[in-house]
Design an enzyme around this catalytic site. Sequence first.
Site, short mmCIF file in Angstrom:
data_model
loop_
_atom_site.label_atom_id
_atom_site.label_comp_id
_atom_site.label_asym_id
_atom_site.label_seq_id
_atom_site.Cartn_x
_atom_site.Cartn_y
_atom_site.Cartn_z
N ASP A 1 61.54 29.25 54.52
CA ASP A 1 61.84 30.20 53.44
C ASP A 1 62.67 29.50 52.36
OD1 ASP A 1 62.84 32.39 51.94
OD2 ASP A 1 62.72 33.68 53.70
N THR B 1 55.54 33.53 34.40
CA THR B 1 54.40 34.36 33.97
C THR B 1 54.58 34.92 32.55
OG1 THR B 1 53.29 36.46 34.45
CG2 THR B 1 55.56 36.30 35.16
N ASP B 2 53.46 35.24 31.93
CA ASP B 2 53.53 35.89 30.61
C ASP B 2 54.04 37.33 30.72
OD1 ASP B 2 51.27 37.03 31.83
OD2 ASP B 2 49.88 36.52 30.21
N GLU B 3 54.05 37.88 31.96
CA GLU B 3 54.45 39.29 32.11
C GLU B 3 55.92 39.51 31.75
OE1 GLU B 3 53.02 41.44 35.45
OE2 GLU B 3 51.20 40.26 35.60
N TYR C 1 58.08 43.32 39.56
CA TYR C 1 57.64 41.92 39.64
C TYR C 1 58.08 41.15 38.40
CZ TYR C 1 54.57 37.92 38.86
OH TYR C 1 54.10 36.66 38.55
N LYS D 1 60.78 38.03 37.92
CA LYS D 1 60.42 36.71 37.36
C LYS D 1 61.29 36.41 36.13
CE LYS D 1 57.54 34.22 38.48
NZ LYS D 1 57.50 33.13 39.48
N ASN E 1 47.03 35.23 33.21
CA ASN E 1 46.35 35.51 34.49
C ASN E 1 45.45 34.36 34.92
OD1 ASN E 1 47.14 38.20 33.48
ND2 ASN E 1 46.01 38.92 35.27
N TYR F 1 41.47 50.46 37.34
CA TYR F 1 42.61 51.33 37.05
C TYR F 1 42.49 51.96 35.66
CZ TYR F 1 44.96 48.56 40.77
OH TYR F 1 45.30 47.92 41.94
N ARG G 1 43.79 41.24 29.60
CA ARG G 1 44.53 40.08 30.10
C ARG G 1 43.92 38.83 29.47
NH1 ARG G 1 47.18 43.76 31.21
NH2 ARG G 1 48.17 44.38 33.16
N PRO H 1 51.16 52.64 37.83
CA PRO H 1 52.35 53.14 37.11
C PRO H 1 52.91 52.05 36.19
CG PRO H 1 52.54 53.58 39.47
CD PRO H 1 51.34 52.70 39.29
P1 NAD Z 1 50.53 33.73 45.73
O1 NAD Z 1 51.04 35.10 46.03
O2 NAD Z 1 49.08 33.44 45.91
O3 NAD Z 1 51.32 32.66 46.61
C1 NAD Z 1 52.71 32.70 46.78
C2 NAD Z 1 53.07 31.71 47.87
O4 NAD Z 1 54.50 31.72 48.03
C3 NAD Z 1 52.48 32.06 49.24
O5 NAD Z 1 51.96 30.91 49.86
C4 NAD Z 1 53.68 32.59 50.02
O6 NAD Z 1 53.58 32.38 51.42
C5 NAD Z 1 54.82 31.80 49.40
N1 NAD Z 1 56.11 32.47 49.55
C6 NAD Z 1 56.42 33.76 49.28
N2 NAD Z 1 57.70 34.00 49.56
C7 NAD Z 1 58.24 32.83 49.99
C8 NAD Z 1 59.53 32.44 50.41
N3 NAD Z 1 60.54 33.30 50.45
N4 NAD Z 1 59.72 31.16 50.77
C9 NAD Z 1 58.70 30.26 50.75
N5 NAD Z 1 57.45 30.58 50.38
C10 NAD Z 1 57.23 31.86 50.00
O7 NAD Z 1 50.98 33.43 44.24
P2 NAD Z 1 50.23 32.64 43.08
O8 NAD Z 1 49.27 33.56 42.43
O9 NAD Z 1 49.77 31.34 43.60
O10 NAD Z 1 51.44 32.42 42.06
C11 NAD Z 1 52.25 31.26 42.13
C12 NAD Z 1 53.31 31.36 41.08
O11 NAD Z 1 52.71 31.46 39.79
C13 NAD Z 1 54.22 32.57 41.22
O12 NAD Z 1 55.54 32.17 40.92
C14 NAD Z 1 53.70 33.55 40.19
O13 NAD Z 1 54.73 34.38 39.73
C15 NAD Z 1 53.21 32.61 39.11
N6 NAD Z 1 52.12 33.12 38.29
C16 NAD Z 1 50.95 33.54 38.85
C17 NAD Z 1 49.90 33.98 38.03
C18 NAD Z 1 48.58 34.44 38.60
O14 NAD Z 1 47.73 34.89 37.83
N7 NAD Z 1 48.35 34.35 39.88
C19 NAD Z 1 50.06 34.00 36.64
C20 NAD Z 1 51.28 33.59 36.11
C21 NAD Z 1 52.29 33.13 36.94
O1 TDX Z 2 41.86 46.72 41.88
C1 TDX Z 2 42.30 46.46 40.75
N1 TDX Z 2 41.85 47.17 39.67
C2 TDX Z 2 42.29 46.96 38.40
O2 TDX Z 2 41.85 47.61 37.46
C3 TDX Z 2 43.30 45.43 40.52
C4 TDX Z 2 43.83 44.63 41.67
C5 TDX Z 2 43.72 45.22 39.24
N2 TDX Z 2 43.26 45.97 38.21
C6 TDX Z 2 43.75 45.68 36.84
C7 TDX Z 2 45.25 45.65 36.69
C8 TDX Z 2 45.45 44.61 35.60
O3 TDX Z 2 45.31 45.22 34.32
O4 TDX Z 2 43.30 44.37 36.53
C9 TDX Z 2 44.29 43.64 35.80
C10 TDX Z 2 44.68 42.40 36.58
O5 TDX Z 2 45.37 42.84 37.74
P1 TDX Z 2 45.99 41.82 38.80
O6 TDX Z 2 44.90 40.91 39.27
O7 TDX Z 2 46.75 42.60 39.80
O8 TDX Z 2 46.93 40.92 37.88
P2 TDX Z 2 48.16 41.32 36.92
O9 TDX Z 2 48.79 42.57 37.32
O10 TDX Z 2 47.67 41.20 35.50
O11 TDX Z 2 49.16 40.11 37.26
C11 TDX Z 2 48.64 38.76 37.44
O12 TDX Z 2 48.84 37.98 36.31
C12 TDX Z 2 50.16 37.58 36.02
C13 TDX Z 2 49.27 38.11 38.66
O13 TDX Z 2 49.08 38.93 39.80
C14 TDX Z 2 50.72 37.83 38.45
O14 TDX Z 2 51.26 37.12 39.56
C15 TDX Z 2 50.86 36.99 37.21
O15 TDX Z 2 52.20 36.77 36.94
#
Ligand code: NAD
Ligand code: TDX
Length: 367
Positions: free
Chosen positions: A60, A133-135, A159, A163, A188, A216, A223, A305
């Site tokens: 962790d 993230t851009d969020e 979330y 971040k 994304n 949703y 995105r 929400p």
């Molecule tokens: P993910 O949820 O797929 O993976 C997260 C990983 O972190 C997992 O392997 C999990 O086991 C590990 N983890 C969680 N809590 C932990 C802890 N306490 N200690 C050690 N490991 C831990 O996430 P992702 O989509 O690969 O995102 C990676 C990073 O990029 C994140 O910081 C996320 O905020 C950022 N990000 C993701 C997206 C996206 O679209 N997926 C976009 C922008 C930024």
């Molecule tokens: O079942 C679904 N139906 C739906 O309409 C899901 C899972 C999502 N959505 C919508 C919500 C969002 O507008 O699609 C869009 C994308 O959703 P997610 O895949 O959950 O991504 P988002 O909430 O945009 O966040 C992602 O991008 C920024 C990543 O999960 C984050 O980790 C990252 O920081």
Amino acid sequence: MSNLLVTGGAGFIGANFVHYWLRKYPDDRVVVLDALTYAGNQASLAAVSQEPAFRFVHGDICDARLVTDLLQQEQIDTIVHFAAESHVDRSISGPGAFIQTNIVGTYTLLEAARGQWLGDSAPASHRFHHVSTDEVYGSLNLDDPAFSETTAYAPSSPYSASKASSDHLVRAYNHTYGLQVSTSNCSNNYGPYQFPEKLIPLMIVNALAGEALPVYGDGSNIRDWLHVEDHVRGIDLVVREGSVGETYNIGGNEEHANLDIVRTLCACIDDLFENNDELLKRFPNAPASSGKPAESLITMVQDRPGHDWRYAIDASRMRDELGFEPSYNFETGLRSTIDWMLANEDWWRAILDESYRDWIDNNYSKR
Ligand code: NAD
Ligand code: TDX
């Protein structure tokens, strides 16, 4: 030669980064620290697990002793910090884990890095790269300019608030202590190894299984989509060439509304299934098996929400200062992602275990 600690390396983007880095820099050592939460998957690292330059540590990031020991033992000079709770819907139903990992975890890593890198046995150079993230910038209207590195923070979900908090901590450790940090805020991601709770892999898996495709609200939310291989290439540039203490926005210049994406995925899947007996046999519940289009599965469900309406990244700093351009076009990227899912059915089938299905069922039954 560098020794990297990659946190969250068993997650979606982290695993892609590890594959990329070991391929591109075979002389570097890569230590992954991952807690293997529901989102962590060692199978995503199977291809590199036997490489001598690679080590996996199950632990962790909130464990200060473990992190300090790893920095010391492995003589880590670069941390690339991906570990996080990353799913917005989960942050709404249970924010606690987000506060713990995203804020306390990042603080723990920063403290360990400060102790190790700014003390007597400091390496010649060091870098703490934080993946964000851009969020954190909140939501845009249609006419608003895209998020730049100077856009004010306005996170709107637990979330994104967690971040944002971690971004501020990283910045403060540079400003106050002189830790050599950088941050990237990206849009994304999609591509191989993405956990099928996020929009694109969820829709692919459900379309293949003949299950509802839950969109949703009215599906108009926008995105900006970035292929994960472009993202990890961007992170590489920031880690090696980005200025210390600075932030870089990484985007794909691909803004699309959710409903359009789901329709495009459906059309791609219909194309693939047309006259393809092998696929029809493998996925007997897919709508094509009964002569229906995949779009027939689209189901409009209650909105998330506080759902942010639009994200868009102004990626000009990455382009102008680091020469970065995304290489994937969205439609090609979506097709290659579907191809990857079809070629790696074992990977996602293993994830669709009971606990995950329960979570999906609970989540959607509440909408
Ligand atoms: P993910 O949820 O797929 O993976 C997260 C990983 O972190 C997992 O392997 C999990 O086991 C590990 N983890 C969680 N809590 C932990 C802890 N306490 N200690 C050690 N490991 C831990 O996430 P992702 O989509 O690969 O995102 C990676 C990073 O990029 C994140 O910081 C996320 O905020 C950022 N990000 C993701 C997206 C996206 O679209 N997926 C976009 C922008 C930024
Ligand atoms: O079942 C679904 N139906 C739906 O309409 C899901 C899972 C999502 N959505 C919508 C919500 C969002 O507008 O699609 C869009 C994308 O959703 P997610 O895949 O959950 O991504 P988002 O909430 O945009 O966040 C992602 O991008 C920024 C990543 O999960 C984050 O980790 C990252 O920081």
